[in-house]
Design an enzyme around this catalytic site. Structure first.
Site, PDB file in Angstrom:
ATOM      1  N   ALA A  12       0.812  -1.227   0.000  1.00 33.91           N
ATOM      2  CA  ALA A  12       0.000   0.000   0.000  1.00 33.91           C
ATOM      3  C   ALA A  12       0.842   1.272   0.000  1.00 33.91           C
ATOM      4  CB  ALA A  12      -0.936  -0.011   1.205  1.00 33.91           C
ATOM      5  N   GLY A  14       3.646   1.680  -1.618  1.00 27.39           N
ATOM      6  CA  GLY A  14       4.433   1.779  -2.844  1.00 27.39           C
ATOM      7  C   GLY A  14       3.841   2.790  -3.813  1.00 27.39           C
ATOM      8  N   ILE A  16       2.537   2.322  -6.908  1.00 35.12           N
ATOM      9  CA  ILE A  16       1.238   1.930  -7.487  1.00 35.12           C
ATOM     10  C   ILE A  16       0.150   2.118  -6.429  1.00 35.12           C
ATOM     11  CG2 ILE A  16      -0.146   0.024  -8.416  1.00 35.12           C
ATOM     12  CD1 ILE A  16       2.390  -1.058  -9.732  1.00 35.12           C
ATOM     13  N   ARG A  98      16.611 -15.777 -11.825  1.00 36.60           N
ATOM     14  CA  ARG A  98      15.165 -15.938 -11.815  1.00 36.60           C
ATOM     15  C   ARG A  98      14.692 -16.807 -10.639  1.00 36.60           C
ATOM     16  NH1 ARG A  98      12.032 -18.986 -16.386  1.00 36.60           N
ATOM     17  NH2 ARG A  98      13.149 -20.587 -15.270  1.00 36.60           N
ATOM     18  N   GLN A 112       0.328 -15.186   1.899  1.00 37.37           N
ATOM     19  CA  GLN A 112      -0.866 -14.407   1.537  1.00 37.37           C
ATOM     20  C   GLN A 112      -1.976 -15.332   1.043  1.00 37.37           C
ATOM     21  OE1 GLN A 112       0.149 -10.972  -0.869  1.00 37.37           O
ATOM     22  NE2 GLN A 112       1.491 -10.151   0.728  1.00 37.37           N
ATOM     23  N   GLY A 130       1.711  -7.504  -8.519  1.00 43.90           N
ATOM     24  CA  GLY A 130       3.153  -7.628  -8.274  1.00 43.90           C
ATOM     25  C   GLY A 130       3.780  -8.705  -9.130  1.00 43.90           C
ATOM     26  N   ASP A 159      -1.346  -4.128 -20.267  1.00 38.89           N
ATOM     27  CA  ASP A 159      -0.877  -4.510 -21.603  1.00 38.89           C
ATOM     28  C   ASP A 159      -2.015  -4.343 -22.618  1.00 38.89           C
ATOM     29  OD1 ASP A 159       1.608  -5.515 -20.378  1.00 38.89           O
ATOM     30  OD2 ASP A 159       0.280  -7.038 -19.555  1.00 38.89           O
ATOM     31  N   ARG A 162      -2.566  -0.694 -23.234  1.00 32.77           N
ATOM     32  CA  ARG A 162      -1.471  -0.174 -24.055  1.00 32.77           C
ATOM     33  C   ARG A 162      -1.656  -0.567 -25.512  1.00 32.77           C
ATOM     34  NH1 ARG A 162       3.279  -2.048 -19.791  1.00 32.77           N
ATOM     35  NH2 ARG A 162       3.476  -0.058 -18.712  1.00 32.77           N
ATOM     36  N   HIS A 187       2.393 -11.983 -18.437  1.00 29.30           N
ATOM     37  CA  HIS A 187       2.665 -10.549 -18.328  1.00 29.30           C
ATOM     38  C   HIS A 187       4.189 -10.386 -18.271  1.00 29.30           C
ATOM     39  CE1 HIS A 187       2.786  -6.410 -17.113  1.00 29.30           C
ATOM     40  NE2 HIS A 187       3.492  -6.739 -16.052  1.00 29.30           N
TER      41      HIS A 187
HETATM   42  P1  NDP Z   1       5.403  -0.383  -7.250  1.00 25.90           P
HETATM   43  O1  NDP Z   1       4.227   0.028  -6.468  1.00 25.90           O
HETATM   44  O2  NDP Z   1       5.900   0.496  -8.328  1.00 25.90           O
HETATM   45  O3  NDP Z   1       5.162  -1.825  -7.915  1.00 25.90           O
HETATM   46  C1  NDP Z   1       4.635  -2.914  -7.169  1.00 25.90           C
HETATM   47  C2  NDP Z   1       4.648  -4.157  -8.008  1.00 25.90           C
HETATM   48  O4  NDP Z   1       3.823  -3.997  -9.132  1.00 25.90           O
HETATM   49  C3  NDP Z   1       6.017  -4.549  -8.533  1.00 25.90           C
HETATM   50  O5  NDP Z   1       6.160  -5.949  -8.339  1.00 25.90           O
HETATM   51  C4  NDP Z   1       5.915  -4.214  -9.990  1.00 25.90           C
HETATM   52  O6  NDP Z   1       6.697  -5.091 -10.770  1.00 25.90           O
HETATM   53  C5  NDP Z   1       4.476  -4.529 -10.245  1.00 25.90           C
HETATM   54  N1  NDP Z   1       3.945  -4.103 -11.523  1.00 25.90           N
HETATM   55  C6  NDP Z   1       3.096  -4.831 -12.277  1.00 25.90           C
HETATM   56  N2  NDP Z   1       2.793  -4.234 -13.399  1.00 25.90           N
HETATM   57  C7  NDP Z   1       3.462  -3.092 -13.401  1.00 25.90           C
HETATM   58  C8  NDP Z   1       3.552  -2.057 -14.322  1.00 25.90           C
HETATM   59  N3  NDP Z   1       2.937  -2.102 -15.470  1.00 25.90           N
HETATM   60  N4  NDP Z   1       4.321  -0.997 -14.021  1.00 25.90           N
HETATM   61  C9  NDP Z   1       4.985  -0.968 -12.868  1.00 25.90           C
HETATM   62  N5  NDP Z   1       4.925  -1.941 -11.956  1.00 25.90           N
HETATM   63  C10 NDP Z   1       4.198  -2.992 -12.221  1.00 25.90           C
HETATM   64  O7  NDP Z   1       6.612  -0.736  -6.304  1.00 25.90           O
HETATM   65  P2  NDP Z   1       7.162   0.036  -5.040  1.00 25.90           P
HETATM   66  O8  NDP Z   1       8.514  -0.528  -4.830  1.00 25.90           O
HETATM   67  O9  NDP Z   1       6.929   1.504  -5.142  1.00 25.90           O
HETATM   68  O10 NDP Z   1       6.207  -0.461  -3.873  1.00 25.90           O
HETATM   69  C11 NDP Z   1       6.118  -1.770  -3.475  1.00 25.90           C
HETATM   70  C12 NDP Z   1       5.595  -1.758  -2.063  1.00 25.90           C
HETATM   71  O11 NDP Z   1       5.276  -3.090  -1.730  1.00 25.90           O
HETATM   72  C13 NDP Z   1       6.618  -1.265  -1.042  1.00 25.90           C
HETATM   73  O12 NDP Z   1       5.978  -0.297  -0.218  1.00 25.90           O
HETATM   74  C14 NDP Z   1       6.941  -2.514  -0.243  1.00 25.90           C
HETATM   75  O13 NDP Z   1       7.184  -2.244   1.118  1.00 25.90           O
HETATM   76  C15 NDP Z   1       5.679  -3.302  -0.419  1.00 25.90           C
HETATM   77  N6  NDP Z   1       5.728  -4.727  -0.214  1.00 25.90           N
HETATM   78  C16 NDP Z   1       4.730  -5.234   0.548  1.00 25.90           C
HETATM   79  C17 NDP Z   1       4.638  -6.556   0.795  1.00 25.90           C
HETATM   80  C18 NDP Z   1       3.531  -7.029   1.650  1.00 25.90           C
HETATM   81  O14 NDP Z   1       2.535  -6.318   1.782  1.00 25.90           O
HETATM   82  N7  NDP Z   1       3.649  -8.197   2.222  1.00 25.90           N
HETATM   83  C19 NDP Z   1       5.618  -7.501   0.262  1.00 25.90           C
HETATM   84  C20 NDP Z   1       6.612  -6.890  -0.573  1.00 25.90           C
HETATM   85  C21 NDP Z   1       6.639  -5.544  -0.803  1.00 25.90           C
HETATM   86  P3  NDP Z   1       8.142  -4.690 -11.338  1.00 25.90           P
HETATM   87  O15 NDP Z   1       9.013  -4.545 -10.133  1.00 25.90           O
HETATM   88  O16 NDP Z   1       8.496  -5.842 -12.203  1.00 25.90           O
HETATM   89  O17 NDP Z   1       7.935  -3.406 -12.068  1.00 25.90           O
END
Ligand code: NDP
Length: 328
Positions: A12, A14, A16, A98, A112, A130, A159, A162, A187
């Site tokens: 939440a 992050g 997105i 990977r 989860q 994610g 996608d 887009r 994806h």
């Molecule tokens: P983002 O909010 O930018 O992205 C989150 C995820 O969405 C990434 O895995 C990203 O993949 C994915 N994603 C999917 N489609 C897209 C797209 N089209 N464009 C961009 N991203 C896409 O990441 P942040 O690092 O800003 O935030 C992640 C948050 O998640 C952090 O606050 C972290 O603490 C939290 N987190 C929470 C967890 C939990 O609740 N248990 C576990 C892990 C993390 P990609 O990296 O490939 O772009």
């Protein structure tokens, strides 16, 4: 008034999440008549930042926002969830193999899935955003045996959107003139945006384009690599457009797709179009009454077949890798 719908959002704090939460609170996820209660999950280090976002949400004075709770424990976060948006994931970092990536995400999506199985509402709908989204959804699904498998989906709607935008631009038409776009497969860079079954103002889109060179060397790679193009331009990965697609995915799943059109969703395969059963792969789907069905009977030409097969082969590899790791 209706009882609020419980929406759990992971990651939440992050980027997105930041774009997504305000749209949910304003009623765009489910509809303007549906109050929502947000349940935010973050890792302990990010709880404080999520609390900050919650303060801003409060300041939005959203009439449909019935409450916000923040957790660092998935068991609590998914308690009573009707909708779950799994956004937080472990991104691939430099030098990461990977296998390491899949293992790190297994550590997130297994608990989860278990928490959803234990405490989510009977009508739970799950969208994994994610990455690697399809395989993360597969892991969560594997640990929720009491939840119908079809409730676990992965996002390919960005996608899809887009692809519509690029096609509209090429043809000089409005995005609303384009129907029946399909993203097939994973994806990832192997995804296949299919214009052979799409329509432009009722005409077949591939015929309207009639430019094989553009299709192969511009359209398909552009859609598949759009994420990298955004990072290059913006200096950060796409966030608002990803949040927008997540809203579209759930909105259509809950409220239906328009007559005469369909959308793309990563869903557990029932064997349709030769995709091995159980894999979470993107298909054209129509949504109605809160559920979806894979569109049947589409013609898959040789060009499309080879590309779908390549993307599905990648999904099989990912599944085999997480099977070896004992994650599914
Ligand atoms: P983002 O909010 O930018 O992205 C989150 C995820 O969405 C990434 O895995 C990203 O993949 C994915 N994603 C999917 N489609 C897209 C797209 N089209 N464009 C961009 N991203 C896409 O990441 P942040 O690092 O800003 O935030 C992640 C948050 O998640 C952090 O606050 C972290 O603490 C939290 N987190 C929470 C967890 C939990 O609740 N248990 C576990 C892990 C993390 P990609 O990296 O490939 O772009």
């Amino acid at each position: 008034t209706q009882a609020p719908v419980n929406v759990t959002v992971t990651g939440a704090a992050g980027q997105i999440g930041y774009a997504l939460l305000f749209r949910i609170a304003s009623g765009q996820l489910l509809g303007q008549d549906k109050p929502v209660r947000l349940r935010l999950l973050e890792i302990p280090q990010a709880v404080k930042a999520a609390e900050g976002t919650a303060l801003e949400l409060e300041d939005g004075a959203f009439p449909l926002l019935a409450g916000i709770d923040i957790f660092d424990d998935p068991k609590q976060a998914f308690e009573g969830a009707n909708i779950a948006l799994l956004v937080g994931a472990r991104p691939r970092t430099k030098g990461m193999e990977r296998g390491d990536l899949l293992e790190a995400n297994g550590g997130i999506f297994k608990p989860q899935g278990e928490a959803i199985n234990a405490g989510a509402a009977d009508d739970i709908k799950v969208l994994v955003v994610g990455n690697p989204a399809n395989t993360n959804a597969l892991i969560a699904k594997a640990h929720a045996p009491d939840v119908p498998a079809e409730r676990f989906t992965a996002m390919t709607r960005l996608d899809h959107n887009r692809a519509i935008a690029q096609l509209a631009k090429k043809l000089g038409v409005s995005v609303s003139d384009i129907k029946k776009m399909t993203i097939w497969g994973n994806h990832s860079a192997t995804q296949y945006p299919d214009i052979f079954n799409a329509e432009v103002k009722g005409q077949n889109a591939a015929e309207a384009v009639n430019d094989r060179e553009w299709l192969e060397n511009e359209f398909i790679p552009r859609v598949a690599k759009r994420g990298a193009e955004i990072i290059e331009a913006r200096g950060a990965s796409s966030a608002a457009s990803a949040a927008n697609a997540a809203i579209d995915h759930i909105y259509n799943w809950v409220n239906g797709t328009p007559e005469g059109d369909w959308v793309s969703m990563g869903v557990p395969s029932d064997g349709s179009y030769g995709v091995p059963e159980g894999l979470i792969s993107s298909f054209p789907v129509v949504c109605k009454n809160g559920s979806y069905e894979i569109v049947q009977g589409l013609e898959i030409n040789e060009f499309s077949r080879a590309r779908i097969d390549a993307s599905v082969a990648e999904l099989v590899e990912e599944r085999d890798a997480v099977t070896k790791l004992g994650l599914v």
